[in-house]
Scaffold this motif. Sequence first.
Motif, PDB file in Angstrom:
ATOM      1  N   LEU A  21       0.823  -1.206   0.000  1.00  0.00           N
ATOM      2  CA  LEU A  21       0.000   0.000   0.000  1.00  0.00           C
ATOM      3  C   LEU A  21       0.858   1.257   0.000  1.00  0.00           C
ATOM      4  O   LEU A  21       0.549   2.240  -0.683  1.00  0.00           O
ATOM      5  CB  LEU A  21      -0.946  -0.011   1.207  1.00  0.00           C
ATOM      6  CG  LEU A  21      -2.072  -1.054   1.131  1.00  0.00           C
ATOM      7  CD1 LEU A  21      -2.732  -1.232   2.481  1.00  0.00           C
ATOM      8  CD2 LEU A  21      -3.109  -0.636   0.084  1.00  0.00           C
ATOM      9  N   ALA A  55      -6.135   4.779   3.387  1.00  0.00           N
ATOM     10  CA  ALA A  55      -5.609   4.996   2.044  1.00  0.00           C
ATOM     11  C   ALA A  55      -6.383   6.136   1.391  1.00  0.00           C
ATOM     12  O   ALA A  55      -7.607   6.071   1.276  1.00  0.00           O
ATOM     13  CB  ALA A  55      -5.756   3.717   1.214  1.00  0.00           C
ATOM     14  N   ILE A  66      -6.068  -0.546  -4.631  1.00  0.00           N
ATOM     15  CA  ILE A  66      -6.121  -0.712  -3.175  1.00  0.00           C
ATOM     16  C   ILE A  66      -6.969  -1.932  -2.812  1.00  0.00           C
ATOM     17  O   ILE A  66      -6.589  -2.762  -1.975  1.00  0.00           O
ATOM     18  CB  ILE A  66      -6.693   0.561  -2.506  1.00  0.00           C
ATOM     19  CG1 ILE A  66      -5.760   1.750  -2.727  1.00  0.00           C
ATOM     20  CG2 ILE A  66      -6.902   0.329  -1.010  1.00  0.00           C
ATOM     21  CD1 ILE A  66      -6.407   3.095  -2.443  1.00  0.00           C
TER      22      ILE A  66
END
Length: 467
Positions: A21, A55, A66
Amino acid sequence: MTAIATTRPRAALTEEARAELTALLGERFSTSGPVRDHHGKDESYHAAFPPDGVAFAQTTEEVSAIVTICAKHDLPIIPFGTGTSLEGGIAAVSGGITIDLSGMNAILRVSPEDLDVTVQAGVTRKRLNEHLRDTGLFFPIDPGADASLGGMTATRASGTNAVRYGTMRENVLGLTVVLADGRIIKTGGRARKSAAGYDLTRLFVGSEGTLGIVTEVTLKLYGIPEAVSSAVCAFNDIHGAVNTVIQTIQTGIPIARIELLDEVQMDAVNKYSKLDYAVAPTLFFEFHGTEAGVKEQAEMAAAIALEHGGVEFAWATRAEDRSKLWQARHDGYYAALALRPGSKGWPTDVCVPISRLADCILETKKDLAESNMLAPMVGHVGDGNFHLVYVIDPDKPEEMAEAQRLNDKMVARALAMGGTCTGEHGIGYGKMAFLEQEAGDAYAVMGEIKLALDPKNIMNPGKVVRV
């Protein structure tokens, strides 16, 4: 009956997932405490559950990436717009990653000729209307908070204008959605009607992030009315106010807004917004149309109000006066809390068929009077929807228990009258038990749809339906 219902164990953010991420988003992936805390709490009394990471996405493709990473690592995913939900819908009850869509705030296309617009999910309703100001068009769905349009779609929001313009359900034409496996799909389109296949758009509207993440929305627009007039009318009792609403709707007067505030809420509004209206059950009206049409609508509504004990209409025709009036209405939640400094609010709502509205409100008011619970009432009563805010101290178990008892009783009453446990607040985790009662055998079908689209149960788990 509030409960956190999820069979999914809390997931762990592994170093591998964190690295992937971070590689994708850089500094736009955060695991800092304050950021996580902010994204685990909405505006309700429900307990906060921070995610393991946040995120910040900027494109549909990033959301897809994601989601793909989270699916690979079996991490729950919770979408976040502005955090103004009221039933715990953004709480990370199983941990996981919150995807903040506020940076996806582009207005992608406006088509004045077709009366439609396409926006990214993070665009707020106020920003959209500011952008549209010079086109002569506006988007009417107004839940009070300056919510994101993606969030409004996910919760099937409505608000003060719903009696004339409908809810998000009626005003969403098409969506871009990221599914649980990272696929990007488009639903609906710009045509005003279609008989082509399953109506996936309506499936995702109101799904609260449990079936997919809405990243773009195509919406209907409306022409700004030639004339707008608002009025305030106090009543001798709440029965007369509610009957005025019912007769106004049944007469077919095309009213734009008709809001009920009980005497407790009017007292709060006067104090908070520095107004001096009568402390009595009160209706706020708004009329849209031509000069002649607005005049005729207003005269008909005024006559009905006077028949039912309305004292007098106080008119607000200037834009600044109307703005002050409706801002006071939208600030009703904060006005209620100000009646008891240091308190918290437990907002709740139900919706019933218009013919049962008077019975439902009067029986609810009777319960409140017998309990001495401070709970101002407001309502978008033109479509049978009203709200309470229980003003409570969450640290006092007896107050929480009494609010729970009253809320359970009110919802049970609404369901018995053919209504719903929530007109516009959504389910989140706060009203899951009520949804199960309301839906009956259809509740299991909802679970089957959920598992068909999200077999790992990673999309906002623990909300809407148990799986």
